[in-house]
Enzyme design. Sequence first.
Site, short mmCIF file in Angstrom:
data_model
loop_
_atom_site.label_atom_id
_atom_site.label_comp_id
_atom_site.label_asym_id
_atom_site.label_seq_id
_atom_site.Cartn_x
_atom_site.Cartn_y
_atom_site.Cartn_z
N THR A 212 4.28 0.77 -4.98
CA THR A 212 3.70 -0.59 -5.08
C THR A 212 3.87 -0.90 -6.58
OG1 THR A 212 2.70 -0.64 -3.07
CG2 THR A 212 1.80 -2.20 -4.63
N LYS B 222 0.81 -1.12 -0.11
CA LYS B 222 -0.04 -0.03 0.07
C LYS B 222 0.83 1.22 -0.06
CE LYS B 222 -3.98 -2.20 2.01
NZ LYS B 222 -4.20 -2.91 0.88
N CYS B 223 1.86 1.33 -0.86
CA CYS B 223 2.68 2.19 -1.19
C CYS B 223 2.36 2.98 -2.45
CB CYS B 223 4.11 2.08 -0.98
SG CYS B 223 5.56 2.86 -1.35
N GLY B 224 2.83 4.26 -2.53
CA GLY B 224 2.88 4.92 -3.86
C GLY B 224 3.83 4.26 -4.82
#
Length: 169
Positions: free
Chosen positions: A42, A38-40
């Site tokens: 990803t 859930k990361c920019g």
Amino acid sequence: MASATTFYDFKPKDKKGVEKPMSEYKGKVVLVVNTASKCGFTPQYAGLEKLYKDVTAKYPDDFAIIGFPWHFGSQEPGGDDEIQNFCQVNYGVTFPIMGKTDVNGSTADPLFEWMKAEQPGLLGMKRVKWNFEKFLIGRDGKVKGRWASLTKPESIEKNILDEINKPKE
């Protein structure tokens, strides 16, 4: 592991919580990436998978990518089974994804402590700044490069191929 001198000296935990000896990768060039679902960054899973498939198609016995999920900034909230499922369903990941791993702080995995000491980041910074930081390990088990999260996987393919094509000792 103060006596550790190479990548192969470490045994981080796999997705089942069992120690996985990095010595299983001896003689390979390995890209180690701390990952998150859930990361920019990803979407880099797609680039990593493409890089993995492209390089192993040409050099099937010479290259590996290993993902280490990290719960930094609440960006990897799931358990190990959820993480595995997410990587396979959303990005078709076929390279190994280890168990959730701390890469900074007092509970940091010794492998990451060693890699950060061997190859400090910008301005000598030893901590991992964010998810999807990448470390390149040579056949000799030494850290050959380190790239920040902004660096796309495909942009380091040349570095990987250069390391693979170095004469074997």
